[in-house]
Design a protein around this motif. Structure first.
Motif, PDB file in Angstrom:
ATOM      1  N   GLU A 161      32.905  35.749 -21.184  1.00  0.00           N
ATOM      2  CA  GLU A 161      31.787  34.771 -21.047  1.00  0.00           C
ATOM      3  C   GLU A 161      31.562  34.324 -22.776  1.00  0.00           C
ATOM      4  OE1 GLU A 161      29.386  37.023 -17.457  1.00  0.00           O
ATOM      5  OE2 GLU A 161      28.772  37.446 -19.695  1.00  0.00           O
ATOM      6  N   LEU A 162      31.734  35.134 -23.587  1.00  0.00           N
ATOM      7  CA  LEU A 162      31.574  34.654 -25.002  1.00  0.00           C
ATOM      8  C   LEU A 162      32.709  33.687 -25.272  1.00  0.00           C
ATOM      9  CD1 LEU A 162      30.215  35.207 -27.884  1.00  0.00           C
ATOM     10  CD2 LEU A 162      31.780  36.851 -28.126  1.00  0.00           C
ATOM     11  N   LYS A 163      33.857  33.900 -24.876  1.00  0.00           N
ATOM     12  CA  LYS A 163      35.030  32.827 -25.189  1.00  0.00           C
ATOM     13  C   LYS A 163      34.534  31.483 -24.633  1.00  0.00           C
ATOM     14  CE  LYS A 163      39.876  31.844 -24.711  1.00  0.00           C
ATOM     15  NZ  LYS A 163      39.333  30.362 -23.916  1.00  0.00           N
ATOM     16  N   ASP A 164      34.060  31.488 -23.452  1.00  0.00           N
ATOM     17  CA  ASP A 164      33.759  30.434 -22.496  1.00  0.00           C
ATOM     18  C   ASP A 164      32.638  29.781 -23.269  1.00  0.00           C
ATOM     19  OD1 ASP A 164      35.510  30.845 -20.717  1.00  0.00           O
ATOM     20  OD2 ASP A 164      34.434  31.692 -19.270  1.00  0.00           O
ATOM     21  N   PHE A 165      31.693  30.590 -23.647  1.00  0.00           N
ATOM     22  CA  PHE A 165      30.469  29.985 -24.226  1.00  0.00           C
ATOM     23  C   PHE A 165      30.839  29.242 -25.589  1.00  0.00           C
ATOM     24  CE2 PHE A 165      27.049  30.573 -27.719  1.00  0.00           C
ATOM     25  CZ  PHE A 165      25.902  29.791 -27.130  1.00  0.00           C
ATOM     26  N   LEU A 166      31.574  29.839 -26.612  1.00  0.00           N
ATOM     27  CA  LEU A 166      31.827  29.239 -27.887  1.00  0.00           C
ATOM     28  C   LEU A 166      32.761  28.086 -27.608  1.00  0.00           C
ATOM     29  CD1 LEU A 166      32.607  32.573 -29.962  1.00  0.00           C
ATOM     30  CD2 LEU A 166      30.561  31.140 -29.805  1.00  0.00           C
ATOM     31  N   ASP A 167      33.936  28.126 -26.475  1.00  0.00           N
ATOM     32  CA  ASP A 167      34.578  26.861 -26.343  1.00  0.00           C
ATOM     33  C   ASP A 167      33.827  26.006 -25.841  1.00  0.00           C
ATOM     34  OD1 ASP A 167      36.853  28.253 -26.688  1.00  0.00           O
ATOM     35  OD2 ASP A 167      37.626  28.682 -24.944  1.00  0.00           O
ATOM     36  N   GLU A 168      32.797  25.999 -25.160  1.00  0.00           N
ATOM     37  CA  GLU A 168      31.743  24.943 -24.478  1.00  0.00           C
ATOM     38  C   GLU A 168      30.890  24.252 -25.667  1.00  0.00           C
ATOM     39  OE1 GLU A 168      27.987  24.445 -21.650  1.00  0.00           O
ATOM     40  OE2 GLU A 168      29.322  26.116 -21.364  1.00  0.00           O
ATOM     41  N   GLU A 169      30.567  25.253 -26.625  1.00  0.00           N
ATOM     42  CA  GLU A 169      29.571  24.397 -27.673  1.00  0.00           C
ATOM     43  C   GLU A 169      30.265  24.086 -28.818  1.00  0.00           C
ATOM     44  OE1 GLU A 169      26.435  24.075 -26.932  1.00  0.00           O
ATOM     45  OE2 GLU A 169      26.163  25.267 -25.203  1.00  0.00           O
ATOM     46  N   ASN A 170      31.683  24.385 -29.265  1.00  0.00           N
ATOM     47  CA  ASN A 170      32.168  24.215 -30.202  1.00  0.00           C
ATOM     48  C   ASN A 170      33.625  23.460 -30.233  1.00  0.00           C
ATOM     49  OD1 ASN A 170      30.539  25.847 -32.718  1.00  0.00           O
ATOM     50  ND2 ASN A 170      30.494  26.962 -30.688  1.00  0.00           N
ATOM     51  N   ASP A 171      33.909  22.819 -31.136  1.00  0.00           N
ATOM     52  CA  ASP A 171      35.230  22.255 -31.321  1.00  0.00           C
ATOM     53  C   ASP A 171      36.037  23.246 -32.397  1.00  0.00           C
ATOM     54  OD1 ASP A 171      37.586  21.013 -31.315  1.00  0.00           O
ATOM     55  OD2 ASP A 171      36.862  19.138 -32.569  1.00  0.00           O
ATOM     56  N   ILE A 172      36.657  24.079 -31.637  1.00  0.00           N
ATOM     57  CA  ILE A 172      37.234  25.469 -32.582  1.00  0.00           C
ATOM     58  C   ILE A 172      38.652  25.121 -32.646  1.00  0.00           C
ATOM     59  CG2 ILE A 172      37.440  27.782 -32.878  1.00  0.00           C
ATOM     60  CD1 ILE A 172      35.167  28.277 -30.639  1.00  0.00           C
ATOM     61  N   GLU A 173      38.995  25.300 -34.108  1.00  0.00           N
ATOM     62  CA  GLU A 173      40.597  25.306 -34.371  1.00  0.00           C
ATOM     63  C   GLU A 173      41.200  26.544 -33.638  1.00  0.00           C
ATOM     64  OE1 GLU A 173      41.553  24.970 -38.346  1.00  0.00           O
ATOM     65  OE2 GLU A 173      40.174  23.512 -38.927  1.00  0.00           O
ATOM     66  N   GLU A 174      42.117  26.172 -32.967  1.00  0.00           N
ATOM     67  CA  GLU A 174      42.686  27.428 -32.006  1.00  0.00           C
ATOM     68  C   GLU A 174      43.158  28.601 -33.154  1.00  0.00           C
ATOM     69  OE1 GLU A 174      46.524  27.960 -28.930  1.00  0.00           O
ATOM     70  OE2 GLU A 174      46.165  26.062 -29.839  1.00  0.00           O
ATOM     71  N   GLU A 175      43.960  28.341 -34.196  1.00  0.00           N
ATOM     72  CA  GLU A 175      44.057  29.536 -35.171  1.00  0.00           C
ATOM     73  C   GLU A 175      42.993  30.400 -35.474  1.00  0.00           C
ATOM     74  OE1 GLU A 175      46.468  28.053 -38.417  1.00  0.00           O
ATOM     75  OE2 GLU A 175      48.147  27.159 -37.028  1.00  0.00           O
ATOM     76  N   VAL A 176      41.966  29.746 -35.418  1.00  0.00           N
ATOM     77  CA  VAL A 176      40.627  30.495 -36.005  1.00  0.00           C
ATOM     78  C   VAL A 176      40.302  31.377 -34.999  1.00  0.00           C
ATOM     79  CG1 VAL A 176      38.329  30.293 -36.842  1.00  0.00           C
ATOM     80  CG2 VAL A 176      40.123  28.676 -37.934  1.00  0.00           C
ATOM     81  N   ALA A 177      40.011  30.396 -33.846  1.00  0.00           N
ATOM     82  CA  ALA A 177      39.595  31.347 -32.676  1.00  0.00           C
ATOM     83  C   ALA A 177      40.542  32.576 -32.308  1.00  0.00           C
ATOM     84  CB  ALA A 177      39.502  30.588 -31.416  1.00  0.00           C
ATOM     85  N   LEU A 178      41.900  32.554 -32.319  1.00  0.00           N
ATOM     86  CA  LEU A 178      42.885  33.423 -31.939  1.00  0.00           C
ATOM     87  C   LEU A 178      42.840  34.423 -32.936  1.00  0.00           C
ATOM     88  CD1 LEU A 178      45.864  31.123 -30.915  1.00  0.00           C
ATOM     89  CD2 LEU A 178      44.707  32.882 -29.446  1.00  0.00           C
TER      90      LEU A 178
END
Length: 256
Positions: free
Chosen positions: A36-53
């Motif tokens: 759920e946290l991943k889905d929330f952050l993906d929805e609210e932010n334009d995150i660089e994939e490397e940073v998120a991983l």
């Protein structure tokens, strides 16, 4: 050409998913919380994939296997507070999770619980204050930076501080530390000082050290002061010194 109101509404909803679909409360179960946290952050932010991983790699498995049930319960509670306060920035959540990683990997067992219990009440404050506090704790833990808002920065050069909890986190820097401040085009430095920093109050209390008059254009070898005690709010560029002993190799006929 006339366009029907129904067509415009359909177009709007297809282009703008309903906010009601956003998560309102995290499920208090570790695996589901992470999803759920991943889905929330993906929805609210334009995150660089490397940073998120990188964050997921450091936090997810550690959270599942090493965090106690009590620690997880406090994280669930705080996360729901952050939701209610509309804390959406990925950077704020990254700071929060990496702070808990630091507690788990680098500090004695039980210290994380003390922090989480204290932060739970702070997590009910406005989002801007939550963000500032998390950034401050994160920066001092990982980089010895007391404060950095992009304009003003206070940093301690030296050894890793000792940690304790006294009505909030306390970071104690040993006597061989250098305190450095940067503001606009000016800098301040106190060499060979010791100090105690309380991020909850943004307060640094220092003891000893040598200060210079670099802002006044005086070289280190021409004038300096031996400092006794001082304290200051790290969100401001100035500090308050109780008393000093001045040393110069020339006569001063005006303040510096």
């Amino acid at each position: 050409m006339r366009v029907s109101l129904f067509f415009l509404l359909v177009l709007f909803f297809f282009q703008n998913p309903l906010r009601a679909q956003s998560i309102k409360r995290f499920t208090p179960e570790k695996t589901t919380y992470l999803r759920e946290l991943k889905d929330f952050l993906d929805e609210e932010n334009d995150i660089e994939e490397e940073v998120a991983l990188a964050l997921a790699s450091d936090f997810d498995s550690l959270f599942i296997t090493d965090y106690s049930d009590e620690e997880a319960e406090w994280i669930f509670k705080i996360s729901n507070n952050l939701l209610r306060k509309r804390v959406k920035r990925f950077k704020d959540w990254e700071h929060f999770l990496r702070i808990t990683i630091y507690y788990k990997n680098d500090l004695p067992e039980g210290e994380m619980i003390n922090f989480l219990k204290d932060f739970e009440s702070l997590s009910k404050r406005p989002a801007k204050k939550i963000s500032s506090y998390l950034a401050t704790v994160y920066n001092v833990m990982y980089f010895n930076v007391l404060y950095d808002d992009g304009r003003l920065k206070w940093k301690v050069n030296g050894e890793i501080p000792n940690y304790s909890f006294k009505e909030g986190p306390v970071f104690s820097f040993p006597a061989n530390s250098d305190l450095v401040g940067f503001y606009k085009n000016d800098s301040t430095i106190i060499e060979g000082t010791a100090g105690e920093f309380r991020p909850g109050e943004y307060l640094f209390k220092g003891t000893g050290g040598t200060g210079y008059f670099l802002r006044a254009g005086m070289p280190k070898d021409s004038a300096y002061v031996l400092i006794n005690n001082y304290s200051f709010d790290v969100t401001k560029p100035d500090l308050s010194i109780d008393s000093v002993v001045l040393h110069t190799n020339f006569y001063l006929d005006q303040p510096v």
